[in-house]
Design a protein around this motif. Structure first.
Motif, PDB file in Angstrom:
ATOM      1  N   LYS A 251       0.346   8.227   3.423  1.00 47.00           N
ATOM      2  CA  LYS A 251       0.320   8.513   4.859  1.00 47.00           C
ATOM      3  C   LYS A 251       0.845   9.921   5.090  1.00 47.00           C
ATOM      4  CE  LYS A 251       0.027   4.422   7.670  1.00 47.00           C
ATOM      5  NZ  LYS A 251       0.710   3.561   8.611  1.00 47.00           N
TER       6      LYS A 251
ATOM      7  N   ARG B  74     -11.205 -11.020   0.908  1.00 43.76           N
ATOM      8  CA  ARG B  74     -11.703 -10.127   1.955  1.00 43.76           C
ATOM      9  C   ARG B  74     -12.072  -8.768   1.373  1.00 43.76           C
ATOM     10  NH1 ARG B  74      -7.812  -6.453   5.067  1.00 43.76           N
ATOM     11  NH2 ARG B  74      -8.789  -6.166   7.081  1.00 43.76           N
TER      12      ARG B  74
ATOM     13  N   HIS C 109       1.932  -6.490  13.983  1.00 39.86           N
ATOM     14  CA  HIS C 109       2.749  -6.659  12.783  1.00 39.86           C
ATOM     15  C   HIS C 109       4.133  -7.197  13.147  1.00 39.86           C
ATOM     16  CE1 HIS C 109       0.195  -3.591  10.320  1.00 39.86           C
ATOM     17  NE2 HIS C 109      -0.446  -4.696  10.617  1.00 39.86           N
TER      18      HIS C 109
ATOM     19  N   GLY D 100      -5.095  -3.976   0.099  1.00 39.01           N
ATOM     20  CA  GLY D 100      -5.464  -3.787   1.493  1.00 39.01           C
ATOM     21  C   GLY D 100      -6.457  -2.660   1.687  1.00 39.01           C
ATOM     22  N   ARG D 101      -6.828  -2.463   2.943  1.00 37.21           N
ATOM     23  CA  ARG D 101      -7.810  -1.425   3.259  1.00 37.21           C
ATOM     24  C   ARG D 101      -7.399  -0.029   2.796  1.00 37.21           C
ATOM     25  NH1 ARG D 101      -8.817  -1.911   9.322  1.00 37.21           N
ATOM     26  NH2 ARG D 101      -6.845  -3.040   9.297  1.00 37.21           N
ATOM     27  N   PRO D 102      -6.111   0.322   2.838  1.00 38.53           N
ATOM     28  CA  PRO D 102      -5.757   1.659   2.339  1.00 38.53           C
ATOM     29  C   PRO D 102      -6.158   1.874   0.873  1.00 38.53           C
ATOM     30  CG  PRO D 102      -3.964   0.772   3.649  1.00 38.53           C
ATOM     31  CD  PRO D 102      -4.953  -0.340   3.470  1.00 38.53           C
TER      32      PRO D 102
ATOM     33  N   SER E 211       1.001  -9.359   8.890  1.00 42.52           N
ATOM     34  CA  SER E 211      -0.085  -8.999   9.813  1.00 42.52           C
ATOM     35  C   SER E 211      -0.456 -10.237  10.600  1.00 42.52           C
ATOM     36  CB  SER E 211      -1.318  -8.541   9.027  1.00 42.52           C
ATOM     37  OG  SER E 211      -0.990  -7.476   8.189  1.00 42.52           O
TER      38      SER E 211
ATOM     39  N   ARG F 263      -9.728 -11.063   8.393  1.00 41.32           N
ATOM     40  CA  ARG F 263      -9.270 -12.150   7.528  1.00 41.32           C
ATOM     41  C   ARG F 263      -8.393 -13.071   8.353  1.00 41.32           C
ATOM     42  NH1 ARG F 263      -3.928 -10.722   5.645  1.00 41.32           N
ATOM     43  NH2 ARG F 263      -3.633  -8.658   6.495  1.00 41.32           N
TER      44      ARG F 263
ATOM     45  N   HIS G 288       5.092   5.280   3.433  1.00 43.19           N
ATOM     46  CA  HIS G 288       4.057   4.808   2.498  1.00 43.19           C
ATOM     47  C   HIS G 288       3.880   5.796   1.349  1.00 43.19           C
ATOM     48  CE1 HIS G 288       2.789   2.076   5.738  1.00 43.19           C
ATOM     49  NE2 HIS G 288       1.973   1.469   4.896  1.00 43.19           N
TER      50      HIS G 288
ATOM     51  N   GLU H  43      -4.395  -6.394  15.978  1.00 46.65           N
ATOM     52  CA  GLU H  43      -3.462  -6.635  14.894  1.00 46.65           C
ATOM     53  C   GLU H  43      -2.033  -6.316  15.338  1.00 46.65           C
ATOM     54  OE1 GLU H  43      -4.972  -5.788  11.040  1.00 46.65           O
ATOM     55  OE2 GLU H  43      -2.972  -5.367  10.244  1.00 46.65           O
TER      56      GLU H  43
ATOM     57  N   ASP I   1       0.805  -1.225   0.000  1.00 45.97           N
ATOM     58  CA  ASP I   1       0.000   0.000   0.000  1.00 45.97           C
ATOM     59  C   ASP I   1       0.839   1.278   0.000  1.00 45.97           C
ATOM     60  OD1 ASP I   1       0.943  -0.423   2.512  1.00 45.97           O
ATOM     61  OD2 ASP I   1      -0.989  -0.365   3.527  1.00 45.97           O
TER      62      ASP I   1
ATOM     63  N   ARG J 297      -6.423 -11.877   1.104  1.00 45.09           N
ATOM     64  CA  ARG J 297      -6.627 -10.422   1.050  1.00 45.09           C
ATOM     65  C   ARG J 297      -7.644 -10.066  -0.031  1.00 45.09           C
ATOM     66  NH1 ARG J 297      -3.553  -6.482   3.045  1.00 45.09           N
ATOM     67  NH2 ARG J 297      -1.963  -7.074   4.544  1.00 45.09           N
TER      68      ARG J 297
ATOM     69  N   PHE K 275     -11.656   5.037   7.174  1.00 50.16           N
ATOM     70  CA  PHE K 275     -11.408   4.100   8.270  1.00 50.16           C
ATOM     71  C   PHE K 275     -12.391   4.335   9.410  1.00 50.16           C
ATOM     72  CE2 PHE K 275      -7.422   3.407   6.073  1.00 50.16           C
ATOM     73  CZ  PHE K 275      -7.165   2.073   6.308  1.00 50.16           C
TER      74      PHE K 275
ATOM     75  N   GLN L 168      -8.642   8.950   6.379  1.00 48.46           N
ATOM     76  CA  GLN L 168      -8.962   8.691   7.778  1.00 48.46           C
ATOM     77  C   GLN L 168     -10.475   8.483   7.958  1.00 48.46           C
ATOM     78  OE1 GLN L 168      -7.924   7.434  10.873  1.00 48.46           O
ATOM     79  NE2 GLN L 168      -6.109   8.310   9.908  1.00 48.46           N
TER      80      GLN L 168
ATOM     81  N   HIS M 256       3.572  -5.352   3.025  1.00 43.38           N
ATOM     82  CA  HIS M 256       2.635  -6.208   3.746  1.00 43.38           C
ATOM     83  C   HIS M 256       2.447  -7.536   3.012  1.00 43.38           C
ATOM     84  CE1 HIS M 256       1.353  -2.895   6.339  1.00 43.38           C
ATOM     85  NE2 HIS M 256       1.217  -2.142   5.266  1.00 43.38           N
TER      86      HIS M 256
END
Ligand code: AMP
Ligand code: ZN
Ligand code: FE
Ligand code: FE
Length: 274
Positions: free
Chosen positions: A248, A102, A75, A132-134, A66, A167, A244, A73, A14, A99, A153, A150, A39
């Motif tokens: 980020k 999910r 890491h 991933g979620r990002p 993860s 997951r 990132h 979670e 990500d 992933r 999320f 943000q 990741h």
């Protein structure tokens, strides 16, 4: 800026920059080396050695796994994993598949909540890398469903939010064993974020080699505390920026946290002892 940044993400997961861009940037700002720690994948390391040689810096191979500990979670970083081993390939491929599945389920939930989004929108951002979620957060931002990453999320995909889907993950101990079996060095990432200090001693018993003492999410006081914990348990004290790219905030600029080459030498010595 001398030193080694031992925690960097690329477009293979990500991050916003490719390995080639990051290696060039690292050389430009005067870093001696970086570790690429995407990741659940080592795809970002393809061709990295040659690029690093050309740029005159060192690239240390890594991965950030993860894991799940009682719904939290944690890491675990793995350095110098032999990703040519069949069991490593199988495991990492399995993680990519889980992933992807999910992400499909999370997109379905977002749709059911009344927001238009397709899996293709998300995969267009992750490319062939670890999705991933990002990536969902960015896709939602681009569609105008949220104003910031943000917010995505906080309203949708954070842990426990309506579109969140867990997951299957390793336990922290399993990740440590996996990294050791793959010839790597297991290090607990950003313990200050994981809030799992009680795990450090039992994981050290199981072969954990280090903790990431220096991380932009750690206050100076936290770093002092983790350095002491590392010393108490005879663990390596690593560090890095968790860069990132634009995904980020700027506090995670490449090279904002580094360790000196002594730590890299200690990592080499740790591998020799095994
Ligand atoms: P995943 O591996 O798909 O579950 O995504 C986890 C990643 O999402 C983490 O490594 C963070 O980079 C990011 N992330 C998790 N929670 C948040 C949050 N509340 N705000 C921003 N980014 C987050
Ligand atoms: Zn990340
Ligand atoms: Fe992390
Ligand atoms: Fe990270």
């Amino acid at each position: 800026m001398p030193g080694f940044d031992l925690h960097v993400h690329t477009t293979a997961s990500d991050g916003a920059c490719s390995s080639a861009e990051i290696i060039r940037l690292a050389a430009d700002i005067g870093l001696e080396g970086i570790a690429i720690t995407d990741h659940d994948t080592t795809q970002g390391l393809a061709g990295a050695d040659e690029m690093a040689r050309a740029a005159g810096i060192t690239v240390i191979p890594g991965v950030e796994l993860s894991t799940d500990f009682d719904g939290r979670e944690i890491h675990i970083l793995g350095y110098y994993l032999n990703d040519e081993l069949e069991m490593v390939q199988d495991k990492l491929t399995g993680m990519q598949n889980s992933r992807l599945k999910r992400i499909c389920r999370m997109v379905e939930r977002i749709n059911r909540l009344g927001y238009k989004l397709s899996v293709c929108d998300v995969l267009a951002l992750s490319g062939r890398g670890s999705v991933g979620r990002p990536h969902i957060a960015r896709a939602m931002l681009e569609k105008g469903h949220v104003r910031t990453l943000q917010e995505a999320f906080q309203r949708f995909i954070g842990h426990g939010k309506p579109a969140y889907v867990p997951r299957d993950k390793f336990s922290p101990g399993e990740a440590v064993h996996f990294i050791l079996a793959a010839g790597g060095i297991p290090v607990m990432a950003h313990p200050g974020l994981s809030k799992a200090n009680s795990l450090i001693a039992p994981l050290a018993e199981q072969g954990l080699a280090g903790i990431e003492v220096y991380h932009p999410d750690h206050s100076p006081a936290a770093e002092m505390k983790f350095l002491q914990l590392a010393r108490d348990h005879h663990l390596l004290a690593t560090g890095g920026s968790d860069f990132h790219g634009i995904n980020k905030s700027t506090s995670f600029a490449l090279g904002c946290r580094t360790v000196d080459k002594q730590v890299v030498a200690e990592m080499a010595a740790w591998r020799k002892r095994r």
